[in-house]
Design an enzyme around this catalytic site. Structure first.
Site: not given
Ligand SMILES: [Zn+2]
Length: 357
Positions: A173, A297
């Site tokens: 990110h 995740d």
């Protein structure tokens, strides 16, 4: 089976970042991107299918310099000391850097904006959310994660078919000039640039984290020499990174066609997720090298996403990407359910290694 033993590049310094909490919708919540993730993964990889290598701090980082703007690295390297020198801990008990103002175009509206002197205002020049805090050990840990990614890529440039970087904090990110989403420096992009310096001309990135890697996507959006493909939960269903990661984002300029986003609905399980992984594996097959942003995740037990992938799904994803035959660096991204985290990473890497023969 005589299976390939996967080199695991890790550093104890990656434990130095302790976010303690996040600020989410204005309140402090418990951070999930914790140092204990490192040990959960190390424990699962402590067997003969893997070879642990401890990475020393690098003396110079040319790949990092080509990924991020110097102002971001300078800010991250000084922010914790600037904060500690300010009144924040005495005044309000806050010992982590939390931005209070974001100088977006909505504020500056074309006026000539200057860098803010107060660090709580200056932080918003680089931080794009309130949950990604900078503490005393954050920069050292972020650099250690970069060094793990670079070391793994160096091994692959030197002939290893697969190497794994236990990079933490994660990186996908982190944009050229910004940090957020629990990421500070883009480890996967550093791996790409080390592979490029080692002779790979065209590099494919496949991001299997539950969230689109907006930072990596941004770094390569206009580049023809690097493909970025991601399978992730649909940001249009209300998930991070919210404002990007949609299927119609395909690159720009000479990079047109070099980006693919495959968003999936909440609740998606192995079958449809693996179809997307297989699609991306086929798409990058003609590249010279592969970087896998290995977020786990998307697993069913993970608290940070609504996808329902199993450990067998991750094992099969490894097999699919290993079957490309490309020399590959797997870089750790997300994955927050400590009881299953290490097993998911091991499952992916075992699946990938089984394709090497
Ligand atoms: Zn994620």
């Amino acid at each position: 089976m005589g299976q390939y033993a996967v080199p695991v590049l890790w550093s104890p310094d990656t434990r130095l970042h302790d976010p303690r909490h996040e600020v989410w919708v204005g309140v402090q919540t418990i951070g999930t991107e914790t140092a204990s993730r490192v040990d959960a993964i190390l424990d699962a990889l402590d067997h003969p299918g893997f070879e642990l290598h401890e990475v020393e701090p690098a003396e110079e980082r040319p790949a990092l310099d080509s990924v991020h703007e110097p102002a971001l690295v300078e800010f991250l390297g000084t922010a914790a000391d600037r904060w500690a020198a300010g009144p924040y801990e005495d005044l309000v008990g806050q010992d982590r850097v939390v931005p209070y103002l974001f100088p977006t175009p909505a504020m500056t509206a074309g006026l000539p904006a200057r860098p803010a002197v107060a660090v709580h205002a200056d932080a918003g020049r680089f931080a794009y959310d309130t949950m990604t805090q900078v503490g005393p050990g954050t920069f050292a840990a972020a650099l250690a994660a970069v060094d793990c990614a670079a070391a793994a890529a160096t091994l692959v440039s030197d002939g290893a078919p697969l190497a794994y970087a236990l990079a933490r904090p994660p990186g996908h990110h982190a944009t050229p000039a910004g940090f957020g989403g629990s990421c500070y420096l883009n480890n996967a992009a550093v791996a790409v640039e080390v592979l490029r310096a080692g002779g790979a001309e065209r590099i494919g990135i496949v991001d299997v984290d539950a969230h689109q890697g907006n930072g990596t996507a941004a770094i390569y959006y206009a580049r023809a020499d690097t493909l970025y493909g991601s399978v992730h939960v649909d940001p249009g269903a209300g998930w991070f990174p919210h404002v990007v990661g949609y299927a119609d984002e395909t690159g720009t300029g000479t990079g047109q066609g070099g980006t693919r986003n495959l968003p999936l609905p909440e609740g998606t399980g192995d079958e449809r997720w693996l179809e997307a992984v297989a699609d991306l594996a086929e798409w990058v097959r003609d590249c010279d090298a592969l970087v896998v942003s290995l977020g786990v995740d998307a697993a069913a037990d993970d608290p940070e996403s609504p996808l329902q992938v199993t450990a067998d799904g991750y094992r099969e994803a490894g097999r699919l990407l290993g079957a490309t035959g490309l020399p590959a660096v797997a870089v750790q991204e997300g994955g927050y359910h400590l009881p299953t985290l290490g097993g998911l990473v091991a499952a992916y890497l075992e699946g990938h290694a089984a394709s090497i023969g």
